[in-house]
Write a protein that holds these residues in place. Structure first.
Motif, PDB file in Angstrom:
ATOM      1  N   VAL A  26       1.955  31.607  70.552  1.00 31.24           N
ATOM      2  CA  VAL A  26       2.936  32.689  70.658  1.00 31.24           C
ATOM      3  C   VAL A  26       2.846  33.551  69.405  1.00 31.24           C
ATOM      4  CG1 VAL A  26       5.362  33.240  71.034  1.00 31.24           C
ATOM      5  CG2 VAL A  26       4.420  31.103  71.946  1.00 31.24           C
ATOM      6  N   PHE A  27       2.651  34.849  69.587  1.00 27.34           N
ATOM      7  CA  PHE A  27       2.503  35.789  68.479  1.00 27.34           C
ATOM      8  C   PHE A  27       3.584  36.857  68.563  1.00 27.34           C
ATOM      9  CE2 PHE A  27       0.560  39.860  67.025  1.00 27.34           C
ATOM     10  CZ  PHE A  27       0.580  39.586  65.674  1.00 27.34           C
ATOM     11  N   ASN A  28       4.156  37.189  67.413  1.00 28.06           N
ATOM     12  CA  ASN A  28       5.164  38.240  67.324  1.00 28.06           C
ATOM     13  C   ASN A  28       4.557  39.442  66.601  1.00 28.06           C
ATOM     14  OD1 ASN A  28       7.323  39.890  66.891  1.00 28.06           O
ATOM     15  ND2 ASN A  28       8.545  38.409  65.786  1.00 28.06           N
ATOM     16  N   PRO A  29       4.158  40.501  67.313  1.00 26.63           N
ATOM     17  CA  PRO A  29       3.533  41.663  66.674  1.00 26.63           C
ATOM     18  C   PRO A  29       4.529  42.665  66.093  1.00 26.63           C
ATOM     19  CG  PRO A  29       3.571  41.986  69.030  1.00 26.63           C
ATOM     20  CD  PRO A  29       4.141  40.619  68.766  1.00 26.63           C
ATOM     21  N   THR A  30       5.827  42.385  66.213  1.00 22.57           N
ATOM     22  CA  THR A  30       6.832  43.344  65.756  1.00 22.57           C
ATOM     23  C   THR A  30       7.196  43.110  64.294  1.00 22.57           C
ATOM     24  OG1 THR A  30       8.747  41.991  66.347  1.00 22.57           O
ATOM     25  CG2 THR A  30       7.789  43.358  68.092  1.00 22.57           C
ATOM     26  N   HIS A  31       8.018  43.999  63.758  1.00 19.08           N
ATOM     27  CA  HIS A  31       8.491  43.891  62.376  1.00 19.08           C
ATOM     28  C   HIS A  31       9.878  43.262  62.298  1.00 19.08           C
ATOM     29  CE1 HIS A  31       5.062  46.020  60.886  1.00 19.08           C
ATOM     30  NE2 HIS A  31       5.257  46.976  61.788  1.00 19.08           N
ATOM     31  N   ARG A  32      10.252  42.539  63.361  1.00 20.28           N
ATOM     32  CA  ARG A  32      11.549  41.853  63.369  1.00 20.28           C
ATOM     33  C   ARG A  32      11.375  40.447  63.935  1.00 20.28           C
ATOM     34  NH1 ARG A  32      13.072  42.017  68.726  1.00 20.28           N
ATOM     35  NH2 ARG A  32      12.077  43.667  69.899  1.00 20.28           N
ATOM     36  N   ILE A  73      11.552  27.152  77.192  1.00 19.73           N
ATOM     37  CA  ILE A  73      11.473  26.641  75.827  1.00 19.73           C
ATOM     38  C   ILE A  73      12.029  27.695  74.867  1.00 19.73           C
ATOM     39  CG2 ILE A  73       9.911  25.788  74.061  1.00 19.73           C
ATOM     40  CD1 ILE A  73       9.101  24.161  76.253  1.00 19.73           C
ATOM     41  N   PRO A  74      13.001  27.338  74.026  1.00 19.25           N
ATOM     42  CA  PRO A  74      13.459  28.296  73.020  1.00 19.25           C
ATOM     43  C   PRO A  74      12.434  28.404  71.893  1.00 19.25           C
ATOM     44  CG  PRO A  74      14.643  26.228  72.810  1.00 19.25           C
ATOM     45  CD  PRO A  74      13.755  26.088  74.002  1.00 19.25           C
ATOM     46  N   VAL A  75      12.114  29.641  71.502  1.00 19.09           N
ATOM     47  CA  VAL A  75      11.197  29.880  70.390  1.00 19.09           C
ATOM     48  C   VAL A  75      11.845  30.829  69.394  1.00 19.09           C
ATOM     49  CG1 VAL A  75       9.060  29.410  71.645  1.00 19.09           C
ATOM     50  CG2 VAL A  75       9.975  31.718  71.610  1.00 19.09           C
ATOM     51  N   ASP A  76      11.443  30.707  68.145  1.00 18.03           N
ATOM     52  CA  ASP A  76      11.937  31.549  67.060  1.00 18.03           C
ATOM     53  C   ASP A  76      10.718  31.904  66.213  1.00 18.03           C
ATOM     54  OD1 ASP A  76      13.269  32.797  65.017  1.00 18.03           O
ATOM     55  OD2 ASP A  76      14.410  31.034  64.395  1.00 18.03           O
ATOM     56  N   VAL A  77      10.275  33.165  66.310  1.00 16.53           N
ATOM     57  CA  VAL A  77       9.049  33.574  65.638  1.00 16.53           C
ATOM     58  C   VAL A  77       9.368  34.692  64.644  1.00 16.53           C
ATOM     59  CG1 VAL A  77       6.676  34.349  65.954  1.00 16.53           C
ATOM     60  CG2 VAL A  77       7.780  33.027  67.753  1.00 16.53           C
ATOM     61  N   GLU A  78       8.963  34.475  63.399  1.00 13.75           N
ATOM     62  CA  GLU A  78       9.187  35.473  62.345  1.00 13.75           C
ATOM     63  C   GLU A  78       8.416  36.766  62.638  1.00 13.75           C
ATOM     64  OE1 GLU A  78      11.205  35.318  59.704  1.00 13.75           O
ATOM     65  OE2 GLU A  78      11.888  33.331  60.299  1.00 13.75           O
ATOM     66  N   ALA A  79       8.786  37.838  61.971  1.00 17.10           N
ATOM     67  CA  ALA A  79       8.094  39.120  62.112  1.00 17.10           C
ATOM     68  C   ALA A  79       6.626  38.964  61.738  1.00 17.10           C
ATOM     69  CB  ALA A  79       8.753  40.171  61.227  1.00 17.10           C
ATOM     70  N   ASN A  80       5.749  39.506  62.568  1.00 16.79           N
ATOM     71  CA  ASN A  80       4.302  39.424  62.376  1.00 16.79           C
ATOM     72  C   ASN A  80       3.821  37.987  62.202  1.00 16.79           C
ATOM     73  OD1 ASN A  80       3.640  42.253  62.490  1.00 16.79           O
ATOM     74  ND2 ASN A  80       4.778  42.406  60.569  1.00 16.79           N
ATOM     75  N   GLY A  81       4.511  37.045  62.805  1.00 21.19           N
ATOM     76  CA  GLY A  81       4.165  35.636  62.680  1.00 21.19           C
ATOM     77  C   GLY A  81       3.713  35.053  64.006  1.00 21.19           C
ATOM     78  N   TYR A  82       3.417  33.765  63.968  1.00 20.59           N
ATOM     79  CA  TYR A  82       2.993  33.068  65.174  1.00 20.59           C
ATOM     80  C   TYR A  82       3.434  31.611  65.109  1.00 20.59           C
ATOM     81  CZ  TYR A  82      -0.711  31.007  62.357  1.00 20.59           C
ATOM     82  OH  TYR A  82      -1.391  30.324  61.391  1.00 20.59           O
ATOM     83  N   THR A  83       3.401  30.976  66.259  1.00 20.32           N
ATOM     84  CA  THR A  83       3.647  29.550  66.381  1.00 20.32           C
ATOM     85  C   THR A  83       2.851  29.055  67.566  1.00 20.32           C
ATOM     86  OG1 THR A  83       5.340  27.832  66.428  1.00 20.32           O
ATOM     87  CG2 THR A  83       5.702  29.724  67.862  1.00 20.32           C
ATOM     88  N   TRP A  84       2.794  27.748  67.749  1.00 18.36           N
ATOM     89  CA  TRP A  84       2.133  27.196  68.902  1.00 18.36           C
ATOM     90  C   TRP A  84       2.939  26.048  69.446  1.00 18.36           C
ATOM     91  CZ3 TRP A  84       0.139  26.615  63.999  1.00 18.36           C
ATOM     92  CH2 TRP A  84       0.058  25.327  63.509  1.00 18.36           C
ATOM     93  N   LEU A  85       2.760  25.820  70.752  1.00 14.07           N
ATOM     94  CA  LEU A  85       3.455  24.759  71.467  1.00 14.07           C
ATOM     95  C   LEU A  85       2.420  23.860  72.123  1.00 14.07           C
ATOM     96  CD1 LEU A  85       5.991  27.105  73.264  1.00 14.07           C
ATOM     97  CD2 LEU A  85       6.479  25.696  71.278  1.00 14.07           C
ATOM     98  N   VAL A  86       2.582  22.556  71.968  1.00 19.63           N
ATOM     99  CA  VAL A  86       1.675  21.576  72.569  1.00 19.63           C
ATOM    100  C   VAL A  86       2.397  20.898  73.716  1.00 19.63           C
ATOM    101  CG1 VAL A  86       0.338  19.489  72.146  1.00 19.63           C
ATOM    102  CG2 VAL A  86       0.546  21.212  70.343  1.00 19.63           C
ATOM    103  N   VAL A  87       1.768  20.888  74.897  1.00 17.83           N
ATOM    104  CA  VAL A  87       2.355  20.295  76.107  1.00 17.83           C
ATOM    105  C   VAL A  87       1.630  18.981  76.393  1.00 17.83           C
ATOM    106  CG1 VAL A  87       2.812  20.627  78.548  1.00 17.83           C
ATOM    107  CG2 VAL A  87       2.841  22.592  77.011  1.00 17.83           C
ATOM    108  N   GLU A  88       2.414  17.904  76.493  1.00 17.98           N
ATOM    109  CA  GLU A  88       1.834  16.587  76.771  1.00 17.98           C
ATOM    110  C   GLU A  88       2.489  15.971  77.988  1.00 17.98           C
ATOM    111  OE1 GLU A  88       0.813  15.259  72.282  1.00 17.98           O
ATOM    112  OE2 GLU A  88       2.902  15.170  72.870  1.00 17.98           O
TER     113      GLU A  88
END
Length: 88
Positions: A26-32, A73-88
């Protein structure tokens, strides 16, 4: 949805033959900072009832799949940041 640069962008890779059934980046391309509920379609993972999902190296939580084999799934991604989710 198509990437517009105004909201989160996400790509989901699945392989039902592995223990790790899916990986969502998950990538957040915004400035917020963006906090929202992400809907992951898990039909092609081969999971039918529940999925264990963890964010990055965190502890996993169990989610019940809906009738369309999706989880919310709730996600919280910083400005111009990213995260990843692993499904098992």
């Amino acid at each position: 949805a198509r990437p517009t640069g105004r909201d989160l962008d996400c790509i989901l890779h699945v392989n039902p033959q592995l223990d790790t059934r899916g990986l969502a980046v998950v990538f957040n391309p915004t400035h917020r900072r963006i906090r929202k509920e992400l809907i992951l379609p898990l039909y092609y993972t081969g999971l039918t009832d529940t999925a264990r999902v963890r964010e990055q190296e965190g502890t996993g939580r169990h989610y019940k799949l809906d009738r369309a084999f999706r989880v919310r799934i709730p996600v919280d991604v910083e400005a111009n940041g990213y995260t990843w989710l692993v499904v098992e």
